[in-house]
Design an enzyme around this catalytic site. Sequence first.
Site, PDB file in Angstrom:
ATOM      1  CG  PHE A 109      -0.347   0.480   2.513  1.00 17.78           C
ATOM      2  CD1 PHE A 109      -0.422   1.592   3.106  1.00 17.78           C
ATOM      3  CD2 PHE A 109       0.319  -0.577   3.212  1.00 17.78           C
ATOM      4  CE1 PHE A 109       0.208   2.053   4.312  1.00 17.78           C
ATOM      5  CE2 PHE A 109       0.949  -0.124   4.393  1.00 17.78           C
ATOM      6  CZ  PHE A 109       0.768   0.945   4.972  1.00 17.78           C
ATOM      7  CE  LYS A 110       3.630   1.557   4.716  1.00 11.73           C
ATOM      8  NZ  LYS A 110       4.748   1.348   5.456  1.00 11.73           N
ATOM      9  CG  ASP A 111       4.172   0.383  -4.387  1.00 11.72           C
ATOM     10  OD1 ASP A 111       5.280   0.970  -4.003  1.00 11.72           O
ATOM     11  OD2 ASP A 111       3.910  -0.726  -4.351  1.00 11.72           O
TER      12      ASP A 111
END
Length: 461
Positions: A109-111
């Site tokens: 999810f950090k992308d």
Amino acid sequence: MRYISTRGGIQPINFKDAVMMGLATDGGLLLPESYPQISRQELDQWRSLSYPDLALRIISPFVDDIPVDDLKGLIQRSYATFNHPQVTPVVHRDGVHILELFHGVTLAFKDVALQLLGNLFEYILAERGERLNILGATSGDTGSAAIHGVRGKKGITIFILHPHGKTSPVQALQMITVGDANVHNIAIRGTFDDCQNMVKALFNDLQFKEKYSLGAVNSINWARVLAQVVYYFYAWLRVTDEGDRPVCFSVPTGNFGDIFAGYVAKRMGLPMGRLLLATNENNILTRFVRDGDYSLANVVATVSPSMDIQLASNFERYLFHLYDQDPGRVRAAFAELRECGRISFTPAEMEQVRADFCSATVDQAATLETIGSFNRETGYLLDPHTAVGVRAALDLLPSDAARVCLATAHPAKFGEAVEKAVGTPAPVPGSIAALAGMETRCTVMDADLEKVRQFVVEHVA
């Protein structure tokens, strides 16, 4: 839109300065002076928007110093890197909605935030003719997403600290196999909290920060939180398209950034119930919500390593609102934490906390059991962090609500845990399979602030 510090020690600044400052120069975290309000009528008008177009609608009120066409281009370029046309699709399984946040370049999810942040950095640096040395700490996914967000970009060098041997093997390989000259990985013999504390210490050394042009990619950077707000709106629009019903979000939580983005969405007017804060055995935040006990404990290594955190940086942003935006109260709270190892709260404050959040701790046995049972019953494979959120949602959230569980990583990133739970290996995407046998580059060192400082000095561009 202007930005202020949770500790009250800076004059309000614009968005671009907030992006470049990262951690406020007074040691606090940056927040907008106010939150734009979104009406129900506007929400209904947004149902047909693509993810990039929705992101522009939500982000642009916070950004008044970048021309809207430039901002639109930055957003479109950021999400063109995702391998799903919806960017963050929602799938329904066994009474819960899974918000898939793992379709970016590093399958986490950090992308969603770091692809945009990398492009913002490059845009602002080119405009100003400056360079930036990014310094960050990761418990697993932030590091690889940050590296892939800025690798090879002009004017940027990145230094990422991660706890040696305490990320998953895939998480480590996604960082240390990146060979670009502007990327430096530092494996610290210690915990994520050790890494994060050293990064904050270097940012708080204002002379060092200014001399070496340090920038932040951790969720202490407001732009990261802002980018994550978007997918709460996107998911809400997907799960309410067949009738109006309550919506509740379950968020596996480590550093409090992802769930704080949900809190921001709610403050902007997104209709939702209490946010469900799901933790593993490193459950300082669950103890806080349930018992008012915000006291430090030792970090426990688990099968969900990205959540193996005690001191959550973004919690300070929530405290600022809990304390009615009183920076003096925030400063006093962290002085108490330094001196006593805990923060105390009044009954009225805890009443507000429990109006905002509910919480549950899901231990490793329950996490693995949930991966296995959910796979047997639905055919869907959860990673261990997502399983924490799903288990908490099934246990605590009302069945008549749309229960949205944030899926924070692809299961193949935690193959050992998944195989232990289901008996067979997780399917491996080509991007992960390609890591095997690649050349690696990483420096291992003790949790020594001065050694880290010297490494940065020797390797800045």
